[in-house]
Design an enzyme around this catalytic site. Sequence first.
Site, PDB file in Angstrom:
ATOM      1  N   GLU A 159      36.933  37.777  26.669  1.00 47.35           N
ATOM      2  CA  GLU A 159      38.141  37.026  26.320  1.00 47.35           C
ATOM      3  C   GLU A 159      37.984  36.180  25.059  1.00 47.35           C
ATOM      4  OE1 GLU A 159      40.019  36.555  30.815  1.00 47.35           O
ATOM      5  OE2 GLU A 159      39.141  34.817  29.836  1.00 47.35           O
ATOM      6  N   HIS A 194      44.935  29.130  32.129  1.00 45.88           N
ATOM      7  CA  HIS A 194      44.083  30.299  32.366  1.00 45.88           C
ATOM      8  C   HIS A 194      42.645  29.874  32.122  1.00 45.88           C
ATOM      9  CE1 HIS A 194      42.098  34.118  32.181  1.00 45.88           C
ATOM     10  NE2 HIS A 194      41.522  33.693  31.078  1.00 45.88           N
ATOM     11  N   ASN A 221      50.995  27.985  36.755  1.00 46.83           N
ATOM     12  CA  ASN A 221      49.792  27.271  37.203  1.00 46.83           C
ATOM     13  C   ASN A 221      49.039  26.595  36.066  1.00 46.83           C
ATOM     14  OD1 ASN A 221      48.651  29.530  36.042  1.00 46.83           O
ATOM     15  ND2 ASN A 221      47.797  30.362  37.924  1.00 46.83           N
ATOM     16  N   THR A 256      44.185  29.871  42.030  1.00 55.63           N
ATOM     17  CA  THR A 256      45.295  30.440  41.251  1.00 55.63           C
ATOM     18  C   THR A 256      46.668  29.892  41.670  1.00 55.63           C
ATOM     19  OG1 THR A 256      43.984  32.457  41.055  1.00 55.63           O
ATOM     20  CG2 THR A 256      46.306  32.635  40.508  1.00 55.63           C
ATOM     21  N   TYR A 287      44.974  40.574  29.556  1.00 56.64           N
ATOM     22  CA  TYR A 287      44.822  40.858  30.981  1.00 56.64           C
ATOM     23  C   TYR A 287      44.213  42.232  31.246  1.00 56.64           C
ATOM     24  CZ  TYR A 287      46.931  36.436  32.258  1.00 56.64           C
ATOM     25  OH  TYR A 287      47.156  35.090  32.422  1.00 56.64           O
ATOM     26  N   LYS A 344      48.677  26.946  29.384  1.00 53.18           N
ATOM     27  CA  LYS A 344      49.832  27.839  29.348  1.00 53.18           C
ATOM     28  C   LYS A 344      51.089  27.063  28.926  1.00 53.18           C
ATOM     29  CE  LYS A 344      47.933  30.978  32.871  1.00 53.18           C
ATOM     30  NZ  LYS A 344      48.104  31.519  34.253  1.00 53.18           N
TER      31      LYS A 344
HETATM   32  P1  GDP Z   1      43.356  33.240  37.737  1.00 45.62           P
HETATM   33  O1  GDP Z   1      42.107  33.748  37.102  1.00 45.62           O
HETATM   34  O2  GDP Z   1      43.119  32.130  38.732  1.00 45.62           O
HETATM   35  O3  GDP Z   1      44.444  32.889  36.762  1.00 45.62           O
HETATM   36  O4  GDP Z   1      43.923  34.452  38.600  1.00 45.62           O
HETATM   37  P2  GDP Z   1      43.863  36.038  38.346  1.00 45.62           P
HETATM   38  O5  GDP Z   1      43.055  36.401  37.143  1.00 45.62           O
HETATM   39  O6  GDP Z   1      43.504  36.661  39.649  1.00 45.62           O
HETATM   40  O7  GDP Z   1      45.384  36.328  38.053  1.00 45.62           O
HETATM   41  C1  GDP Z   1      45.922  36.061  36.805  1.00 45.62           C
HETATM   42  C2  GDP Z   1      47.392  35.797  36.981  1.00 45.62           C
HETATM   43  O8  GDP Z   1      48.010  36.892  37.676  1.00 45.62           O
HETATM   44  C3  GDP Z   1      47.699  34.568  37.830  1.00 45.62           C
HETATM   45  O9  GDP Z   1      47.696  33.370  37.084  1.00 45.62           O
HETATM   46  C4  GDP Z   1      49.052  34.923  38.396  1.00 45.62           C
HETATM   47  O10 GDP Z   1      50.069  34.662  37.453  1.00 45.62           O
HETATM   48  C5  GDP Z   1      48.978  36.417  38.579  1.00 45.62           C
HETATM   49  N1  GDP Z   1      48.573  36.758  39.953  1.00 45.62           N
HETATM   50  C6  GDP Z   1      47.312  36.842  40.413  1.00 45.62           C
HETATM   51  N2  GDP Z   1      47.273  37.124  41.704  1.00 45.62           N
HETATM   52  C7  GDP Z   1      48.570  37.230  42.107  1.00 45.62           C
HETATM   53  C8  GDP Z   1      49.188  37.510  43.387  1.00 45.62           C
HETATM   54  O11 GDP Z   1      48.542  37.710  44.414  1.00 45.62           O
HETATM   55  N3  GDP Z   1      50.560  37.536  43.387  1.00 45.62           N
HETATM   56  C9  GDP Z   1      51.290  37.298  42.273  1.00 45.62           C
HETATM   57  N4  GDP Z   1      52.614  37.319  42.384  1.00 45.62           N
HETATM   58  N5  GDP Z   1      50.734  37.034  41.075  1.00 45.62           N
HETATM   59  C10 GDP Z   1      49.397  36.997  40.981  1.00 45.62           C
HETATM   60 MG    MG Z   2      41.664  35.502  36.057  1.00 45.91          MG
END
Ligand code: GDP
Ligand code: MG
Length: 201
Positions: free
Chosen positions: A170, A159, A156, A125, A54, A14
């Site tokens: 994806e 992705h 973070n 995450t 997404y 990112k």
């Molecule tokens: P990843 O696969 O570990 O990146 O996580 P996810 O696919 O669940 O979420 C994608 C992105 O959405 C994350 O990198 C965060 O930026 C955001 N996100 C996910 N879960 C949360 C949450 O519980 N709170 C907030 N504020 N953002 C979230």
């Molecule tokens: Mg994810």
Amino acid sequence: MAHPRTEQTLVIVKPDGIQRALIGEIMKRYERIGLKLVGLKMLVPTEEMIERHYLLDPDWKKNVGEKAIASYIQKGEIPPSNDPIAVANSVVERLKEYMTSGPVIAMVWEGAHAVELVRKITGGTEPRSAGIGTIRGDFVLDSYSMSDSDNRAIRNLIHASGSVAEAQMEIPHWFTASEIVRYRVPHEATLYDQDIRSILS
Ligand code: GDP
Ligand code: MG
């Protein structure tokens, strides 16, 4: 059925990963476990590309919205909405701003258990709670509490596809078939060949 060694996963460094000069450090971690880089590009994504990325999984909004609401409640805070879709919509808006803020590097990594191993190496995450030894745990410190109160996406670094099904949606979103390169590296023989008697021949 395809051999497990052909599994592929999508990784995106990112904008904060590029700004932090962590490209080599991140790639090294996937490379050294034995995965093979089969696709690579740098670009500044458009908002539309991020939104579509997404929304490839029709359940993503519901899952992320529910997860976010649960984490507000766990912290003793009031969620901005009780509707998971509304919460997820605001997460998507923040992600669009974050992911289009600068160049990213998209990569496809291939090898046995690629999806699972990349997630293990990448870590959870939220960097604050991601395990020590993972990329997110070792190289960055962001938290949901800080990013939520600052009204921005959590930074973070990476992705990584969350499942084989997600990776299969994806990868074609970021790469055309001709941008994925089929080739061999010699160490694959040590990782995968059934017969290793040729070492002493
Ligand atoms: P990843 O696969 O570990 O990146 O996580 P996810 O696919 O669940 O979420 C994608 C992105 O959405 C994350 O990198 C965060 O930026 C955001 N996100 C996910 N879960 C949360 C949450 O519980 N709170 C907030 N504020 N953002 C979230
Ligand atoms: Mg994810």
